[in-house]
Design an enzyme around this catalytic site. Structure first.
Site, PDB file in Angstrom:
ATOM      1  N   GLY A 217      32.894  37.699  25.595  1.00  0.00           N
ATOM      2  CA  GLY A 217      31.840  37.723  26.884  1.00  0.00           C
ATOM      3  C   GLY A 217      31.241  39.078  27.173  1.00  0.00           C
TER       4      GLY A 217
ATOM      5  N   LYS B 297      33.696  33.730  32.251  1.00  0.00           N
ATOM      6  CA  LYS B 297      33.864  33.020  33.437  1.00  0.00           C
ATOM      7  C   LYS B 297      35.082  31.867  33.324  1.00  0.00           C
ATOM      8  CE  LYS B 297      30.962  35.182  36.105  1.00  0.00           C
ATOM      9  NZ  LYS B 297      31.001  35.916  37.241  1.00  0.00           N
TER      10      LYS B 297
ATOM     11  N   ASN C 200      39.009  36.138  37.256  1.00  0.00           N
ATOM     12  CA  ASN C 200      39.389  36.119  38.410  1.00  0.00           C
ATOM     13  C   ASN C 200      40.041  34.697  38.605  1.00  0.00           C
ATOM     14  OD1 ASN C 200      38.523  38.381  39.825  1.00  0.00           O
ATOM     15  ND2 ASN C 200      36.420  37.641  39.936  1.00  0.00           N
TER      16      ASN C 200
ATOM     17  N   LYS D  94      45.611  39.266  43.748  1.00  0.00           N
ATOM     18  CA  LYS D  94      44.068  39.493  43.381  1.00  0.00           C
ATOM     19  C   LYS D  94      43.601  38.273  44.099  1.00  0.00           C
ATOM     20  CE  LYS D  94      40.305  41.031  41.707  1.00  0.00           C
ATOM     21  NZ  LYS D  94      39.856  40.738  40.510  1.00  0.00           N
TER      22      LYS D  94
ATOM     23  N   ASN E 100      39.755  37.895  46.381  1.00  0.00           N
ATOM     24  CA  ASN E 100      38.613  36.957  46.019  1.00  0.00           C
ATOM     25  C   ASN E 100      38.538  35.772  46.990  1.00  0.00           C
ATOM     26  OD1 ASN E 100      39.856  37.655  42.760  1.00  0.00           O
ATOM     27  ND2 ASN E 100      37.781  38.265  43.556  1.00  0.00           N
TER      28      ASN E 100
ATOM     29  N   ASN F 241      34.806  36.646  47.879  1.00  0.00           N
ATOM     30  CA  ASN F 241      33.602  36.029  47.118  1.00  0.00           C
ATOM     31  C   ASN F 241      32.587  35.177  47.653  1.00  0.00           C
ATOM     32  OD1 ASN F 241      35.182  37.783  45.599  1.00  0.00           O
ATOM     33  ND2 ASN F 241      34.817  36.741  43.595  1.00  0.00           N
TER      34      ASN F 241
ATOM     35  N   ASN G 226      29.599  46.902  46.665  1.00  0.00           N
ATOM     36  CA  ASN G 226      29.221  45.986  45.685  1.00  0.00           C
ATOM     37  C   ASN G 226      28.817  44.659  45.845  1.00  0.00           C
ATOM     38  OD1 ASN G 226      31.002  47.378  43.671  1.00  0.00           O
ATOM     39  ND2 ASN G 226      32.381  45.603  43.206  1.00  0.00           N
TER      40      ASN G 226
ATOM     41  N   SER H 241      31.346  39.216  42.610  1.00  0.00           N
ATOM     42  CA  SER H 241      30.990  38.623  41.340  1.00  0.00           C
ATOM     43  C   SER H 241      30.193  37.038  41.559  1.00  0.00           C
ATOM     44  CB  SER H 241      32.183  38.363  40.192  1.00  0.00           C
ATOM     45  OG  SER H 241      33.208  37.932  40.911  1.00  0.00           O
TER      46      SER H 241
ATOM     47  N   GLU I 183      32.908  30.614  40.274  1.00  0.00           N
ATOM     48  CA  GLU I 183      34.021  30.352  40.030  1.00  0.00           C
ATOM     49  C   GLU I 183      34.760  29.820  41.281  1.00  0.00           C
ATOM     50  OE1 GLU I 183      35.524  33.487  36.607  1.00  0.00           O
ATOM     51  OE2 GLU I 183      35.133  34.539  38.617  1.00  0.00           O
TER      52      GLU I 183
HETATM   53  O1  PAF Z   1      35.122  39.366  42.064  1.00  0.00           O
HETATM   54  C1  PAF Z   1      34.759  40.519  42.505  1.00  0.00           C
HETATM   55  O2  PAF Z   1      33.643  40.808  42.907  1.00  0.00           O
HETATM   56  C2  PAF Z   1      35.969  41.260  42.825  1.00  0.00           C
HETATM   57  O3  PAF Z   1      37.078  40.887  42.109  1.00  0.00           O
HETATM   58  C3  PAF Z   1      36.254  41.997  44.069  1.00  0.00           C
HETATM   59  C4  PAF Z   1      37.525  42.398  44.223  1.00  0.00           C
HETATM   60  C5  PAF Z   1      35.983  40.833  45.135  1.00  0.00           C
HETATM   61  C6  PAF Z   1      35.076  43.171  44.321  1.00  0.00           C
HETATM   62  O4  PAF Z   1      33.728  42.546  44.576  1.00  0.00           O
END
Ligand code: PAF
Length: 309
Positions: A7, A78, A104, A186, A190, A194, A254, A257, A269
């Site tokens: 990927g 994904k 994720n 983790k 998310n 997310n 950021n 994702s 996802e």
């Molecule tokens: O999926 C994502 O974007 C990342 O895992 C996170 C930690 C939420 C940071 O943007």
């Protein structure tokens, strides 16, 4: 060690470029799109961000037969592509090949184990942040820890070798005897970030700027933590809401994702993140109304651009 990365998304390109640059392994990148593979092969992977900017040539192909049997396969697809990717890479798997998922969400490790056998699977999470700017072009937005472990908690010699490749390539990495706890820890990040960022189109940092988004973040995280507690999952932090907020701050600029997926009109996802919390809640008798609303809203957006059957 020969490493195949499946990927060429943001994370796949990040690992492939730095493993190759630091000459830590013979790296192959597997892309299911032959036109894009040719483009990345010609131009190399372009990496910018964190004070660096370079262009790294990598071995990339869309043909599984080009790649010799490998020691390690890293899945960077994904979650909805996991099953297809595993079936595709079967010819690369020798008896002692490890398959590492850094995806994720919940359920990937189990699905891979079903196909390749529990013994060959490594689970992992990574908090490195990268954004795909174009084919084979990424911005490395934030450095974070990578954690790797086995379902049965064993720490094996090959795992130490894998940890070394990551560390020597500049990715701070450790091994864990409780990969389930790590994956849930983790997952909860998310769950909090997310879908909420994808629906509001806010950066991770902006989610903390209004009381409304802070409240929803706290509700979805609280529901997920109730499920984790019921399942006796040991999270690696004491205060989950504070932890999610600290990750929002650390990755303030950021685009999560899932927000990147929605902006690119891709399937998300959601079923492996908030949707997984809703499913687990149902089977354990724990109400998850906030996660259900976010899941349904993301699915409504997806269905607007998903081709009708
Ligand atoms: O999926 C994502 O974007 C990342 O895992 C996170 C930690 C939420 C940071 O943007």
């Amino acid at each position: 060690m020969r490493v195949v990365i499946v990927g060429p998304g943001a994370m796949g390109c990040l690992f492939a470029s730095l493993f190759s640059k630091k000459k830590q392994a013979e790296v192959w990148l597997l892309d299911n799109d032959s036109k894009r593979a040719k483009k990345i092969s010609d131009q190399g992977i372009i990496v910018e961000g964190l004070g660096q900017s370079f262009n790294q040539k990598v071995n990339i192909t869309s043909q599984i037969k080009d790649i010799p049997p490998s020691d390690l396969v890293i899945l960077c697809v994904k979650s909805y592509d996991t099953e297809g990717a595993i079936k595709q890479i079967e010819p690369l798997l020798a008896e002692d090949t490890n398959v590492l998922t850094l995806q994720n969400g919940l359920g990937n490790i189990e699905m891979i184990a079903e196909i390749v056998g529990k013994d060959r699977v490594l689970g992992g999470v990574t908090s490195n942040g990268a954004t795909l700017l174009g084919d084979g072009h990424i911005r490395f937005g934030g450095q974070g820890e990578t954690v790797i472990g086995k379902i049965d908690g064993r720490l094996t010699v090959p795992m130490r070798g894998i940890r070394e490749i990551f560390n020597k390539s500049g990715f701070s990495t450790r091994l864990s005897k409780d990969i389930n706890g790590i994956i849930w820890s983790k997952l909860i990040l998310n769950v909090g970030i997310n879908a909420l960022s994808a629906l509001t189109r806010l950066t991770n940092g902006q989610l903390l700027e209004s009381p409304g988004t802070r409240e929803i973040l706290s509700q979805v995280v609280t529901e997920a933590v109730k499920i984790a507690k019921k399942k006796r999952i040991k999270l690696i932090y004491d205060d989950p809401i504070q932890k999610v907020e600290s990750v929002c701050k650390a990755t303030a600029n950021n685009l999560s994702s899932m927000l990147q997926d929605i902006l690119n009109r891709k399937i998300t996802e959601i079923d492996w993140i908030n949707g997984a919390i809703v499913r687990q809640g149902k089977s354990l008798g724990i109400a998850t109304p906030a996660n259900l609303i976010l899941t349904d809203l993301i699915k409504a957006i997806e269905s607007a651009y998903r081709p009708k059957p």
